[in-house]
Motif scaffolding. Sequence first.
Motif: not given
Length: 166
Positions: A121-134
């Motif tokens: 699968g693939e997961m996408g998050t928003d807001l650059w580094g903050v989203g990446e950590r989340w």
Amino acid sequence: MTGALSLDIGIGRRTRPLGPQVVDIRAHRDTVFDVVAQPYLGRSTRVMREKVRVLERGTDMVLAAHFTPVAGRLTATTVETVRFTRPDRIDFRLVRGPVPAVAESFRLSERGPGTRLEYRGEMGTDLWGVGERWGRIVARHWEKTVADSLASLRQEAERRAERPEA
């Protein structure tokens, strides 16, 4: 974390892979497919109704809510479309959850007398580094939940495969 608030702003989107997780199952591919599809397309057991509720059903796709304990008394609720391509593929796409985007698949292939189930699968998050950590936090729980589901699927498919034909 529970998916009650779903933000999809599309700014600073980062994606990360989920899986792969591979499970070899001592059961025919049709049996494995039926076990995966049962709570969505068939009659669900009481235990599965506590985990999955079909909100809308079509011929090859459902919209389903999934309930997953995450911490203490908290339960994450995700809503996903689930598309069935018999006999070799089941696809999931997140509609609402703790991150803005998830697309996953179970691919079934024949392996000798059994079946190989591969999850990716693939997961996408928003807001650059903050989203990446989340996303790292959510992915850890997400992949553990998938691993637990695959273990249960394997156990049930092998149990069905061992039953003598009626």
